[in-house]
Design a protein around this motif. Structure first.
Motif, mmCIF file in Angstrom:
data_model
loop_
_atom_site.group_PDB
_atom_site.id
_atom_site.type_symbol
_atom_site.label_atom_id
_atom_site.label_comp_id
_atom_site.label_asym_id
_atom_site.label_seq_id
_atom_site.Cartn_x
_atom_site.Cartn_y
_atom_site.Cartn_z
ATOM 1 N N GLY A 1 48.429 42.599 33.085
ATOM 2 C CA GLY A 1 47.850 43.897 33.448
ATOM 3 C C GLY A 1 48.868 45.018 33.333
ATOM 4 O O GLY A 1 48.585 46.092 32.773
ATOM 5 N N THR A 2 50.073 44.773 33.840
ATOM 6 C CA THR A 2 51.140 45.786 33.798
ATOM 7 C C THR A 2 51.424 46.188 32.352
ATOM 8 O O THR A 2 51.474 47.377 32.010
ATOM 9 N N GLN A 3 51.590 45.203 31.492
ATOM 10 C CA GLN A 3 51.950 45.496 30.097
ATOM 11 C C GLN A 3 50.754 46.040 29.313
ATOM 12 O O GLN A 3 50.927 46.884 28.426
ATOM 13 N N SER B 1 40.124 44.017 30.708
ATOM 14 C CA SER B 1 40.516 42.975 31.651
ATOM 15 C C SER B 1 39.257 42.359 32.256
ATOM 16 O O SER B 1 38.505 43.054 32.955
ATOM 17 N N THR B 2 39.036 41.062 31.979
ATOM 18 C CA THR B 2 37.846 40.435 32.579
ATOM 19 C C THR B 2 37.997 40.352 34.099
ATOM 20 O O THR B 2 37.006 40.404 34.818
ATOM 21 N N GLY B 3 39.239 40.239 34.592
ATOM 22 C CA GLY B 3 39.436 40.258 36.047
ATOM 23 C C GLY B 3 38.953 41.576 36.642
ATOM 24 O O GLY B 3 38.220 41.601 37.635
ATOM 25 N N GLY C 1 40.274 31.011 43.712
ATOM 26 C CA GLY C 1 41.294 30.873 42.667
ATOM 27 C C GLY C 1 40.825 30.056 41.477
ATOM 28 O O GLY C 1 41.635 29.613 40.667
ATOM 29 N N GLN C 2 39.494 29.855 41.386
ATOM 30 C CA GLN C 2 38.980 29.085 40.255
ATOM 31 C C GLN C 2 38.411 30.016 39.186
ATOM 32 O O GLN C 2 38.290 31.218 39.423
ATOM 33 N N LEU C 3 38.043 29.435 38.044
ATOM 34 C CA LEU C 3 37.523 30.267 36.961
ATOM 35 C C LEU C 3 36.021 30.481 37.123
ATOM 36 O O LEU C 3 35.275 29.544 37.416
ATOM 37 N N PRO D 1 40.532 35.343 26.236
ATOM 38 C CA PRO D 1 39.784 34.204 26.750
ATOM 39 C C PRO D 1 40.636 33.310 27.652
ATOM 40 O O PRO D 1 41.867 33.366 27.605
ATOM 41 N N ARG D 2 39.970 32.496 28.449
ATOM 42 C CA ARG D 2 40.663 31.616 29.395
ATOM 43 C C ARG D 2 40.239 30.168 29.245
ATOM 44 O O ARG D 2 40.779 29.311 29.943
ATOM 45 N N THR D 3 39.248 29.908 28.399
ATOM 46 C CA THR D 3 38.802 28.526 28.138
ATOM 47 C C THR D 3 38.533 28.407 26.647
ATOM 48 O O THR D 3 38.370 29.417 25.943
ATOM 49 N N GLY E 1 53.411 39.991 46.190
ATOM 50 C CA GLY E 1 53.914 41.332 46.529
ATOM 51 C C GLY E 1 53.173 42.464 45.845
ATOM 52 O O GLY E 1 53.543 43.624 45.947
ATOM 53 N N ARG E 2 52.099 42.125 45.156
ATOM 54 C CA ARG E 2 51.424 43.137 44.334
ATOM 55 C C ARG E 2 50.457 44.002 45.148
ATOM 56 O O ARG E 2 49.774 43.533 46.041
ATOM 57 N N TYR E 3 50.364 45.295 44.790
ATOM 58 C CA TYR E 3 49.288 46.148 45.291
ATOM 59 C C TYR E 3 48.988 47.188 44.217
ATOM 60 O O TYR E 3 49.787 47.360 43.282
ATOM 61 N N GLU F 1 46.378 27.759 43.255
ATOM 62 C CA GLU F 1 45.110 27.312 42.636
ATOM 63 C C GLU F 1 44.940 27.970 41.270
ATOM 64 O O GLU F 1 44.522 27.335 40.308
ATOM 65 N N ARG F 2 45.243 29.263 41.207
ATOM 66 C CA ARG F 2 45.065 29.990 39.943
ATOM 67 C C ARG F 2 46.044 29.473 38.879
ATOM 68 O O ARG F 2 45.708 29.398 37.700
ATOM 69 N N LEU F 3 47.253 29.104 39.319
ATOM 70 C CA LEU F 3 48.225 28.541 38.369
ATOM 71 C C LEU F 3 47.720 27.196 37.834
ATOM 72 O O LEU F 3 47.846 26.902 36.640
HETATM 73 P P1 AP5 Z 1 50.461 41.904 36.828
HETATM 74 O O1 AP5 Z 1 50.739 42.734 35.641
HETATM 75 O O2 AP5 Z 1 49.424 42.389 37.782
HETATM 76 O O3 AP5 Z 1 50.178 40.392 36.385
HETATM 77 P P2 AP5 Z 1 48.933 39.748 35.651
HETATM 78 O O4 AP5 Z 1 49.445 38.828 34.597
HETATM 79 O O5 AP5 Z 1 47.963 40.804 35.218
HETATM 80 O O6 AP5 Z 1 48.402 38.879 36.849
HETATM 81 P P3 AP5 Z 1 46.973 38.703 37.486
HETATM 82 O O7 AP5 Z 1 47.206 38.076 38.814
HETATM 83 O O8 AP5 Z 1 46.172 39.979 37.458
HETATM 84 O O9 AP5 Z 1 46.361 37.677 36.506
HETATM 85 P P4 AP5 Z 1 45.248 36.751 36.745
HETATM 86 O O10 AP5 Z 1 45.095 36.231 35.379
HETATM 87 O O11 AP5 Z 1 45.382 35.757 37.818
HETATM 88 O O12 AP5 Z 1 44.099 37.742 37.330
HETATM 89 P P5 AP5 Z 1 42.753 38.282 36.695
HETATM 90 O O13 AP5 Z 1 42.473 39.591 37.337
HETATM 91 O O14 AP5 Z 1 42.758 38.194 35.226
HETATM 92 O O15 AP5 Z 1 51.832 41.663 37.606
HETATM 93 C C1 AP5 Z 1 51.862 41.008 38.857
HETATM 94 C C2 AP5 Z 1 52.846 41.729 39.807
HETATM 95 O O16 AP5 Z 1 54.169 41.530 39.328
HETATM 96 C C3 AP5 Z 1 52.640 43.246 39.879
HETATM 97 O O17 AP5 Z 1 52.882 43.669 41.199
HETATM 98 C C4 AP5 Z 1 53.685 43.826 38.923
HETATM 99 O O18 AP5 Z 1 54.143 45.110 39.355
HETATM 100 C C5 AP5 Z 1 54.785 42.782 38.984
HETATM 101 N N1 AP5 Z 1 55.447 42.566 37.713
HETATM 102 C C6 AP5 Z 1 54.875 42.581 36.468
HETATM 103 N N2 AP5 Z 1 55.795 42.313 35.519
HETATM 104 C C7 AP5 Z 1 56.967 42.088 36.181
HETATM 105 C C8 AP5 Z 1 58.294 41.773 35.743
HETATM 106 N N3 AP5 Z 1 58.581 41.638 34.453
HETATM 107 N N4 AP5 Z 1 59.254 41.622 36.700
HETATM 108 C C9 AP5 Z 1 58.950 41.778 38.029
HETATM 109 N N5 AP5 Z 1 57.721 42.101 38.478
HETATM 110 C C10 AP5 Z 1 56.729 42.244 37.572
HETATM 111 O O19 AP5 Z 1 41.715 37.188 37.210
HETATM 112 C C11 AP5 Z 1 41.388 37.056 38.578
HETATM 113 C C12 AP5 Z 1 40.280 36.029 38.735
HETATM 114 O O20 AP5 Z 1 39.108 36.480 38.013
HETATM 115 C C13 AP5 Z 1 40.572 34.642 38.156
HETATM 116 O O21 AP5 Z 1 41.273 33.834 39.078
HETATM 117 C C14 AP5 Z 1 39.151 34.145 37.861
HETATM 118 O O22 AP5 Z 1 38.514 33.702 39.027
HETATM 119 C C15 AP5 Z 1 38.451 35.393 37.376
HETATM 120 N N6 AP5 Z 1 38.532 35.589 35.916
HETATM 121 C C16 AP5 Z 1 39.120 36.633 35.260
HETATM 122 N N7 AP5 Z 1 38.984 36.494 33.929
HETATM 123 C C17 AP5 Z 1 38.297 35.328 33.739
HETATM 124 C C18 AP5 Z 1 37.876 34.627 32.572
HETATM 125 N N8 AP5 Z 1 38.143 35.094 31.338
HETATM 126 N N9 AP5 Z 1 37.224 33.454 32.750
HETATM 127 C C19 AP5 Z 1 36.943 32.962 33.985
HETATM 128 N N10 AP5 Z 1 37.327 33.574 35.130
HETATM 129 C C20 AP5 Z 1 37.998 34.754 34.997
#
Ligand code: AP5
Length: 220
Positions: A16-18, A32-34, A58-60, A89-91, A128-130, A173-175
């Motif tokens: 998300g950050t990048q 972002s699908t999240g 924490g599941q898909l 995609p995630r699967t 630590g994220r917000y 769980e998400r990992l």
């Molecule tokens: P950030 O940039 O927010 O990390 P991220 O990779 O975007 O992490 P997410 O937790 O958002 O990913 P995710 O895949 O679990 O969540 P998503 O919303 O897709 O960085 C994290 C933190 O670290 C920030 O505070 C940032 O400032 C800091 N940071 C960044 N880079 C750094 C660096 N280099 N050094 C130090 N600090 C750094 O998904 C959430 C949920 O939605 C899933 O669990 C699932 O249930 C569902 N979901 C979403 N998409 C799907 C899909 N395609 N299929 C099924 N379920 C889905």
């Protein structure tokens, strides 16, 4: 249509950050699908109601729901600028559906960039994220603080929020979900010849630069 970039990586890898930085640097659109699912949860749609508990555990979310949401977003006109797919995609099913969707539009994937990080560090990053409740800009208690405490650098907003699934237990769980269901896509894209690997353990600004160089190389 412009480039189609996929950011692959576990929770906390910095997708998300990048992606937001790539939007600024290259005029691309972050999908972002999240974020789309969290918007559906907040709006109380049928899809959001089904997704809520799954996300908090924490599941898909099911492929059907995610694909329906993604397809709706992909028909918006701004997508023509080119997209950064963040969390999709995630699967294998989603990856194949994306290939079909792009083929129907005469498009293909420009690059799938795998952000390579260490699992334990991800627990600290995510816990630590917000984010700014107004504009969605992301921050971290330790690694990325706003210039003035409690005030968003981007929009000046003062309301900050934390995600319900950003606690150490749910991150683990998400990992697990990532390693079981999403990491195999690294090989999928490598086999297609579109995979780029990036060490994403360094500071945010260094990764922005390295990622920018990759994007310039593949999308120029
Ligand atoms: P950030 O940039 O927010 O990390 P991220 O990779 O975007 O992490 P997410 O937790 O958002 O990913 P995710 O895949 O679990 O969540 P998503 O919303 O897709 O960085 C994290 C933190 O670290 C920030 O505070 C940032 O400032 C800091 N940071 C960044 N880079 C750094 C660096 N280099 N050094 C130090 N600090 C750094 O998904 C959430 C949920 O939605 C899933 O669990 C699932 O249930 C569902 N979901 C979403 N998409 C799907 C899909 N395609 N299929 C099924 N379920 C889905």
């Amino acid at each position: 249509m412009g480039p189609v970039l996929i950011l692959l990586g576990p929770p906390g890898a910095g997708k998300g950050t990048q992606a937001r930085m790539l939007e600024e640097d290259f005029g691309l659109v972050q999908l972002s699908t999240g974020d789309l699912l969290r918007a559906a949860v907040a709006a109380g749609t049928d899809a959001g109601k089904q997704a809520k508990a799954v996300m908090e555990a924490g599941q898909l979310v099911s492929d059907d729901i995610v694909l329906a949401i993604l397809k709706d977003r992909m028909v918006q006109p701004d997508v023509a600028k080119g997209v950064i797919l963040d969390g999709f995609p995630r699967t294998a099913v989603q990856a194949e559906a994306l290939d079909e969707l792009l083929a129907d539009a005469g498009q293909k994937i420009t690059a799938a960039i795998s952000l390579e990080v260490d699992d334990e560090a991800m627990v600290a990053r995510v816990s630590g994220r917000y984010t700014c409740a107004g504009c969605g800009e992301g921050y971290h208690d330790e690694f990325k603080q706003p210039a003035k405490a409690g005030v968003c650098d981007k929009c000046g907003g003062t309301a900050m929020k934390r995600r319900a699934d950003d606690n150490a237990e749910t991150v683990r769980e998400r990992l697990t979900a990532y390693h079981d269901q999403t990491a195999p896509l690294i090989t999928y894209y490598d086999d297609k010849g579109v995979l780029e690997r990036l060490d994403a353990m360094g500071p945010i600004a260094d990764i922005r630069q390295a990622l920018g160089a990759i994007v310039q190389g593949v999308a120029a």
